[in-house]
Design a protein around this motif. Structure first.
Motif, short mmCIF file in Angstrom:
data_model
loop_
_atom_site.label_atom_id
_atom_site.label_comp_id
_atom_site.label_asym_id
_atom_site.label_seq_id
_atom_site.Cartn_x
_atom_site.Cartn_y
_atom_site.Cartn_z
N GLY A 120 0.81 -1.21 0.00
CA GLY A 120 0.00 0.00 0.00
C GLY A 120 0.84 1.26 0.00
O GLY A 120 0.55 2.22 -0.73
N ARG A 123 2.43 1.76 -3.47
CA ARG A 123 1.48 2.24 -4.48
C ARG A 123 1.12 3.72 -4.24
O ARG A 123 0.91 4.47 -5.19
CB ARG A 123 0.23 1.37 -4.49
CG ARG A 123 0.51 -0.01 -5.06
CD ARG A 123 -0.68 -0.94 -4.89
NE ARG A 123 -1.84 -0.51 -5.66
CZ ARG A 123 -1.97 -0.63 -6.97
NH1 ARG A 123 -0.97 -1.14 -7.69
NH2 ARG A 123 -3.06 -0.24 -7.58
N THR A 124 1.06 4.11 -2.98
CA THR A 124 0.81 5.51 -2.67
C THR A 124 1.94 6.40 -3.18
O THR A 124 1.72 7.45 -3.79
CB THR A 124 0.63 5.71 -1.16
OG1 THR A 124 -0.47 4.92 -0.70
CG2 THR A 124 0.35 7.17 -0.84
N PHE A 127 1.77 6.54 -6.95
CA PHE A 127 0.68 7.40 -7.40
C PHE A 127 1.07 8.87 -7.33
O PHE A 127 0.93 9.63 -8.30
CB PHE A 127 -0.58 7.14 -6.57
CG PHE A 127 -1.72 8.06 -6.89
CD1 PHE A 127 -2.52 7.82 -7.99
CD2 PHE A 127 -2.00 9.17 -6.10
CE1 PHE A 127 -3.58 8.67 -8.30
CE2 PHE A 127 -3.04 10.03 -6.40
CZ PHE A 127 -3.83 9.77 -7.50
N LEU A 180 -0.51 1.22 -12.54
CA LEU A 180 -0.91 0.85 -11.18
C LEU A 180 -1.93 -0.28 -11.19
O LEU A 180 -1.90 -1.17 -10.34
CB LEU A 180 -1.50 2.07 -10.46
CG LEU A 180 -0.51 3.16 -10.06
CD1 LEU A 180 -1.25 4.39 -9.56
CD2 LEU A 180 0.44 2.66 -9.00
N GLY A 182 -5.37 -2.45 -10.74
CA GLY A 182 -6.23 -2.56 -9.56
C GLY A 182 -7.40 -1.61 -9.60
O GLY A 182 -8.06 -1.40 -10.63
N ILE A 183 -7.64 -0.99 -8.46
CA ILE A 183 -8.82 -0.15 -8.31
C ILE A 183 -8.72 1.13 -9.13
O ILE A 183 -9.72 1.76 -9.44
CB ILE A 183 -9.04 0.18 -6.81
CG1 ILE A 183 -10.50 0.54 -6.55
CG2 ILE A 183 -8.10 1.28 -6.34
CD1 ILE A 183 -10.84 0.61 -5.08
N TYR A 184 -7.50 1.52 -9.51
CA TYR A 184 -7.33 2.73 -10.32
C TYR A 184 -7.96 2.55 -11.71
O TYR A 184 -8.47 3.51 -12.29
CB TYR A 184 -5.85 3.08 -10.44
CG TYR A 184 -5.23 3.50 -9.13
CD1 TYR A 184 -5.39 4.78 -8.65
CD2 TYR A 184 -4.51 2.59 -8.36
CE1 TYR A 184 -4.83 5.18 -7.44
CE2 TYR A 184 -3.95 2.97 -7.15
CZ TYR A 184 -4.12 4.26 -6.70
OH TYR A 184 -3.57 4.64 -5.49
N LEU A 283 -3.35 -6.15 -4.82
CA LEU A 283 -3.42 -4.74 -5.18
C LEU A 283 -4.68 -4.08 -4.61
O LEU A 283 -4.62 -2.98 -4.06
CB LEU A 283 -3.39 -4.58 -6.70
CG LEU A 283 -2.12 -5.04 -7.42
CD1 LEU A 283 -2.23 -4.78 -8.91
CD2 LEU A 283 -0.90 -4.32 -6.85
N PHE A 284 -5.82 -4.74 -4.76
CA PHE A 284 -7.07 -4.18 -4.25
C PHE A 284 -7.00 -4.03 -2.73
O PHE A 284 -7.47 -3.04 -2.17
CB PHE A 284 -8.24 -5.08 -4.64
CG PHE A 284 -8.89 -4.69 -5.93
CD1 PHE A 284 -10.16 -4.16 -5.96
CD2 PHE A 284 -8.22 -4.82 -7.13
CE1 PHE A 284 -10.76 -3.79 -7.15
CE2 PHE A 284 -8.79 -4.47 -8.33
CZ PHE A 284 -10.08 -3.94 -8.35
N ASP A 287 -4.88 -0.99 -1.92
CA ASP A 287 -5.58 0.26 -2.22
C ASP A 287 -6.69 0.54 -1.21
O ASP A 287 -6.88 1.68 -0.77
CB ASP A 287 -6.17 0.20 -3.63
CG ASP A 287 -5.09 0.14 -4.71
OD1 ASP A 287 -3.96 0.59 -4.42
OD2 ASP A 287 -5.36 -0.37 -5.80
N ASN A 290 -5.30 1.70 2.10
CA ASN A 290 -4.98 3.13 2.03
C ASN A 290 -6.24 3.97 2.19
O ASN A 290 -6.25 4.98 2.91
CB ASN A 290 -4.31 3.46 0.70
CG ASN A 290 -2.86 3.04 0.66
OD1 ASN A 290 -2.24 2.83 1.70
ND2 ASN A 290 -2.31 2.90 -0.53
#
Length: 669
Positions: A120, A123-124, A127, A180, A182-184, A283-284, A287, A290
């Motif tokens: 997490g 990925r932050t 991003f 990225l 996943g949820i993005y 990944l999910f 995210d 976060n």
């Protein structure tokens, strides 16, 4: 691992401290009482006392030095030095720099550890590494325009500057989203639909390809996932398996295959095999962790909302749950009499137990994706106006949709202006009715062209027979496998069916497809609507469905006070510069955005004052959002967005009014 790296940092600090204390403090006085060394040196007062009397740690024997807590000695000595208690050879400035070096060292170790081992956090960082420079540049350009150039947001120079920035930023944002995953990807797909007429056109154009999918994975990797998940060899399951996927989305990709016949199954049946990517769950989870952390820190009232969001996404990652959703929604739609007469939901194919958590096999529904159908229609209209493709038309439609929303939105109002070319003069049309006439004209003209081409082909064949093959080389035989059947899709009827079916699912069944973006809908060859993806399914309790239905009716009847009361009573809270929002006009406008139409016209407050909607939205911070509001506005926003993308804006409350009334009557009985 993180603990081990911190221990390494502490060990390094101890060595530094040992060197500093042994070299720079006191004289060569030797302590004879070994047991008292560690005990006395552990306290700051003891350190001050002994150092003041001239004790030197360098004079201790190796055995004695093992009993010394160097970290405690060094820390106490440094603290004392800073306060000026103990005269040392290090100045306060040097001690301060040493402390800063220590903090930097520990910070670097912690950062490297988190980036390496915490998904997490990594990925932050990724991003904001991509988005940070763009956000900073955007704010700088706005600041420069306002305070240095003296431009307001309506100035032509400002618009040109921001358009140039958007053209540079949009592809970078899409690349970041795809990297990225996943949820993005989910967010990008939603924004590509919701953003029509709201976001700058450069972003909508750049995000639109996400509706059709993302770059696919290698067939070798997909085969490995299938065999590992099912425990069977590919040849034992399928007669054939297309290596090229028909679609690739945020969590999985789909391949067409021919299922091997078993007892009681249809021989050589074509199916769709949906295969989940192996890293998606991690990944999910990262995210959503976060998101939970941010919510806990800044909006603790919405923690239950985030938990519900996590549950929906976790269910989406288990294809066995999606198989159950497909069966349940099929039965519900059949009970309403719309399946299979208007829509089709694919049947699950699990005769041999091949449907698992990561693999789903279902019926293949032939057709054209709704996204492609919309694009084909706009290309056809652009061709009538003398354009090579519909890109310029789509750009103009986005501007006209925004003007339409600024005039109140909904169906049956607003303006539209379609650009022509040298061959076609500027065509001025007003409102959705004129757009419908233009679409009809485009269809008629295409049919006339097709008839003329067929006559020309027939004549060419006859002439070829008479002249022994000598024929005009410009005449080409018509391609009957082309897109002519696709080109005559009645998008108005398709969209009406899509909106109606999801109204039944949400308001009457309480079980609905929460992700009906154009890439998840196909227009079948017989004109029916294929609803493909039931991984993300929303569920509403009877009480929540009743509240949604009452809100829909209040909006359709333009009852501001009732819509605002329903939101207040449900616990919806938002604030702006004046504190908590209690004005009925503002709450009604929020409900309108969620369950009726995109309305960017000025908001009329309770005291009669007008407020700019865009400025209002920029100032609002939602503090508490009931789960039913979150679910309703996601589905409503997607349906309004896809309608706007097709240049057919709707009033969702008007479309769902009859369904809402029936739902409330059913609950009363």
């Amino acid at each position: 691992m993180l603990y081990g790296m911190l221990q390494t940092a502490q060990s390094l600090l101890t060595r530094i401290t040992k060197y500093c204390t042994a070299t720079h403090f006191g004289s060569s006085v030797r302590s004879q009482n070994k047991p008292s060394i560690n005990r006395v040196l552990r306290t700051e007062s003891g350190v001050i006392k002994h150092l003041s009397s001239g004790m030197c740690l360098q004079s201790l024997s190796p055995k004695e030095s093992k009993n010394v807590d160097y970290a405690a000695v060094g820390t106490a000595a440094l603290k004392s030095a800073i306060r000026g208690v103990v005269p040392v050879s290090y100045s306060k400035r040097k001690v301060f720099l040493l402390l800063c070096m220590f903090c930097v060292l520990v910070g670097a170790v912690v950062f490297a550890s988190l980036y390496t081992f915490h998904q997490g956090f990594r990925r932050t960082v990724q991003f904001w590494t991509g988005m940070g420079p763009l956000v900073a540049e955007h704010r700088f350009l706005k600041y420069k325009a306002k305070y240095f150039d003296g431009w307001d947001e309506d100035a032509d120079e400002y618009k040109v500057r921001m358009r140039d920035f958007n053209q540079r930023a949009a592809p970078k944002i899409v690349d970041l989203i795809q990297s990225l995953g996943g949820i993005y990807i989910k967010i990008g797909q939603v924004m590509s639909t919701l953003g029509q007429g709201l976001l700058p056109k450069e972003y909508v154009k750049a995000l639109r390809p996400l509706q059709d999918g993302v770059p696919p994975r290698d067939i070798t990797q997909i085969s490995t996932i299938i065999e590992k998940s099912t425990g069977k060899k590919m040849d034992d399951i399928f007669v054939s398996f297309d290596e090229k996927p028909i679609g690739s989305a945020s969590i999985a990709q789909a391949h067409r295959a021919t299922l091997r016949a078993y007892d009681g199954s249809v021989p050589n049946e074509e199916v769709i095999v949906k295969v989940q990517y192996p890293e998606v769950a991690e990944l999910f989870d990262a995210d959503l962790n976060n998101l939970e952390m941010v919510t806990k820190l800044f909006m603790p009232e919405n923690r239950e909302l985030v938990k519900a969001l996590r549950e929906r996404h976790e269910n989406e990652l288990d294809f066995r749950i999606e198989a159950d959703n497909l069966r349940e929604c099929t039965q519900n739609m059949q009970a309403h009499g719309v399946e299979p007469s208007l829509v089709r939901i694919p049947r699950v194919k699990n005769e041999t137990g091949i449907c698992t958590q990561h693999v789903l096999v279902m019926e293949y529904l032939r057709g054209t994706s709704l996204a492609e159908a919309i694009e084909l229609e706009q290309n056809r209209i652009a061709n009538v106006l003398g354009k090579e493709d519909g890109e310029e038309l789509r750009s103009v439609l986005a501007e006209r949709m925004r003007e339409h929303f600024e005039n109140g939105g909904g169906a049956g109002s607003g303006g539209m202006e379609l650009l022509g070319s040298k061959k076609a003069k500027l065509a001025q049309v007003a409102g959705p009715l004129a757009a419908k006439l233009l679409r009809t004209y485009a269809g008629v003209r295409e049919k006339v062209n097709n008839i003329a081409t067929r006559v020309q082909n027939i004549g060419g064949v006859m002439v070829k027979g008479i002249t022994c093959g000598a024929v005009n080389p410009k005449i080409r035989p018509i391609d009957r496998k082309g897109q002519s059947s696709v080109g005559h899709i009645n998008l108005g009827r398709v969209l009406k069916t899509l909106v109606h079916v999801h109204g039944l699912q949400m308001l009457q069944d309480g079980v609905y497809n929460a992700d009906p973006h154009p890439g998840n809908v196909v227009v079948m060859e017989d004109g029916k609507l294929g609803l493909l993806d039931y991984g993300m399914v929303g569920r509403l309790s009877v009480e929540s469905r009743e509240t949604v239905a009452k809100t829909v009716l209040a909006l359709s009847r333009k009852d501001k006070k009732e819509a605002a009361r329903l939101y207040r009573d449900a616990g919806y809270k938002a604030t702006n510069w004046d504190g908590e929002i209690i004005d009925d006009g503002i709450l009604h406008r929020f409900a309108t955005f969620h369950l009726d139409k995109i309305d960017l016209s000025p908001v009329t407050l309770d005291d009669g004052e007008k407020m700019d909607t865009i400025k209002l939205l920029r100032s609002v911070r939602e503090r508490s959002v009931p789960d039913w509001v979150e679910q309703a506005r996601r589905l409503g926003g997607l349906l309004m967005g896809v309608s706007a993308q097709a240049a057919r804006p709707i009033s969702l409350a008007r479309e769902w009014e009859a369904i809402a009334s029936k739902s409330l009557d059913k609950n009363v009985k």
